[in-house]
Motif scaffolding. Structure first.
Motif, PDB file in Angstrom:
ATOM      1  N   GLN A  43       2.795  14.873  -1.938  1.00  8.22           N
ATOM      2  CA  GLN A  43       3.353  13.738  -2.652  1.00  8.22           C
ATOM      3  C   GLN A  43       4.779  13.506  -2.192  1.00  8.22           C
ATOM      4  N   PHE A  44       5.023  12.298  -1.657  1.00  9.84           N
ATOM      5  CA  PHE A  44       6.351  11.995  -1.132  1.00  9.84           C
ATOM      6  C   PHE A  44       6.529  10.487  -1.094  1.00  9.84           C
ATOM      7  N   ASP A  96      -5.288   2.489   1.967  1.00  7.23           N
ATOM      8  CA  ASP A  96      -4.338   3.470   2.496  1.00  7.23           C
ATOM      9  C   ASP A  96      -3.676   2.955   3.773  1.00  7.23           C
ATOM     10  N   ILE A  97      -2.521   3.507   4.090  1.00  8.46           N
ATOM     11  CA  ILE A  97      -1.800   3.172   5.318  1.00  8.46           C
ATOM     12  C   ILE A  97      -1.976   4.308   6.317  1.00  8.46           C
ATOM     13  N   ALA A 122      -4.801  11.067   9.136  1.00 12.15           N
ATOM     14  CA  ALA A 122      -3.879  11.129   8.009  1.00 12.15           C
ATOM     15  C   ALA A 122      -3.600   9.724   7.480  1.00 12.15           C
ATOM     16  N   VAL A 123      -3.392   9.637   6.169  1.00 17.16           N
ATOM     17  CA  VAL A 123      -3.078   8.363   5.522  1.00 17.16           C
ATOM     18  C   VAL A 123      -2.023   8.596   4.452  1.00 17.16           C
ATOM     19  N   TRP A 124      -1.373   7.504   4.067  1.00 14.41           N
ATOM     20  CA  TRP A 124      -0.446   7.530   2.927  1.00 14.41           C
ATOM     21  C   TRP A 124      -0.905   6.481   1.935  1.00 14.41           C
ATOM     22  N   ARG A 125      -0.956   6.870   0.667  1.00 18.23           N
ATOM     23  CA  ARG A 125      -1.489   5.988  -0.366  1.00 18.23           C
ATOM     24  C   ARG A 125      -0.341   5.355  -1.161  1.00 18.23           C
ATOM     25  N   PRO A 126      -0.140   4.047  -1.047  1.00 16.17           N
ATOM     26  CA  PRO A 126       0.973   3.398  -1.751  1.00 16.17           C
ATOM     27  C   PRO A 126       0.916   3.545  -3.275  1.00 16.17           C
TER      28      PRO A 126
END
Length: 330
Positions: A130-131, A91-92, A107-111
């Motif tokens: 989801q974005f 995750d980022i 918080a993280v964003w999953r590629p």
């Protein structure tokens, strides 16, 4: 889509797996994984809260992420500690105040699926949104000035950079082309109106670097500064409420170049060396970003405190960890 599950570290991986959704062309879907508390949406927005401030005292806290166990470790400025197993090693990091309670949320964003996962500090709920899609870059910031971090990504396509932003204030969505696909993102509040601006840093053909900023109040501006190969390290280093143009030149030693928005002067500071990570933030709570690095070999943060000029050392983490404050280095 809402999914009701009680969050615990033991079911975290399964929970996040179940929330995986197919991603279209920047389709947005949101939901909340509920913990032990209910929310009524009454949290007041707090403007100007320190970035990476997990306890709301306006001081950045030391925080690291351990990929081997997907665990966040946070040393709060009040002397207390927190650890949370959350997310995946791939995750980022996208820390921010998504619930507007004046505290930074993990918080993280999953590629792989284009989903933001937020562990909200206000109520312990895990929110997912989801974005974006694989290949995008998360740039979550407060773009509408309501004190809440907005979900946002940039997409590089056809030689251009497209910014996709959801505004938490109105619930609306916007897409805006700004920059070239080869540019480096550099969002920040450059005009001091409490709203993050779209900004990029470009490596020019002559080797010079140029910032291009679409200010939310004052409009477009451009400024040549530094070399195109420098690292971008945004922050308010002079405490005037505006993001300063700031760069780090990586030689054997790190040289920090900061163009202060308050007086137009350039400060040059030698601080840090390879293989250290840049971790600038306001650790002493004086309203100014401190120059800082984290050494993965020594597991130590080094902070040049803007309040008194002293260098603070804080041992935290180990080799293989990732300092969360590095998320805002580009």
């Amino acid at each position: 889509m809402n999914i009701f599950l009680k969050w615990s570290s033991s079911v975290g991986a399964l929970c996040l797996l179940l929330l995986t959704l197919a991603v279209g062309n920047v389709a947005a879907r949101a939901g909340t994984v509920f913990g032990d508390k209910e929310t009524d949406g009454s949290n007041a927005a707090v403007l100007g809260a320190a970035v990476l401030d997990y306890n709301g005292d306006r001081k950045a806290d030391f925080s690291i992420f351990r990929p081997s166990t997907s665990t966040f470790y946070i040393a709060r400025s009040d002397g207390s500690f927190q650890f949370s197993t959350f997310g995946l090693s791939t995750d980022i990091q996208t820390p921010g105040d998504y619930d507007g309670d004046g505290k930074t949320d993990i918080a993280v964003w999953r590629p792989s699926n284009g989903v933001f996962y937020v562990l909200r500090s206000s109520d312990g709920q895990v929110q997912f949104f989801q974005f974006g899609s694989n290949g995008d870059e998360p740039v979550a910031r407060d773009y509408d000035g309501d004190g809440k971090t907005d979900f946002a990504v940039v997409r590089r396509t056809g030689g251009r950079m497209i910014w996709y932003i959801t505004n938490s204030l109105t619930g609306t969505f916007r897409a805006e082309q700004f920059g070239l696909s080869s540019d480096i993102t550099a969002p920040g509040d450059y005009d001091g109106d409490t709203k993050s601006d779209l900004a990029v840093f470009r490596n020019q053909s002559n080797g010079q670097g140029t910032f291009y900023v679409q200010q939310s109040t004052l409009g477009f501006t451009a400024r040549q500064f530094g070399l195109g190969t420098d690292l971008v390290v945004p922050g308010d280093y002079d405490g005037d409420g505006k993001t300063d143009y700031a760069l780090v030149r990586q030689g054997t030693q790190y040289i920090w170049y900061i163009l202060r928005s308050s007086d137009g002067a350039v400060s040059i500071t030698q601080f840090g060396a390879k293989p250290q990570y840049t971790t600038q933030a306001d650790y002493d709570g004086d309203g100014r970003t401190d120059i800082s690095t984290w050494d993965p070999i020594a597991g130590t943060f080094y902070v040049l405190q803007s309040s008194n000029g002293a260098i603070r050392l804080y041992s935290f983490g180990r080799n293989g960890d990732y300092p969360v404050a590095n998320y805002d280095t580009h």
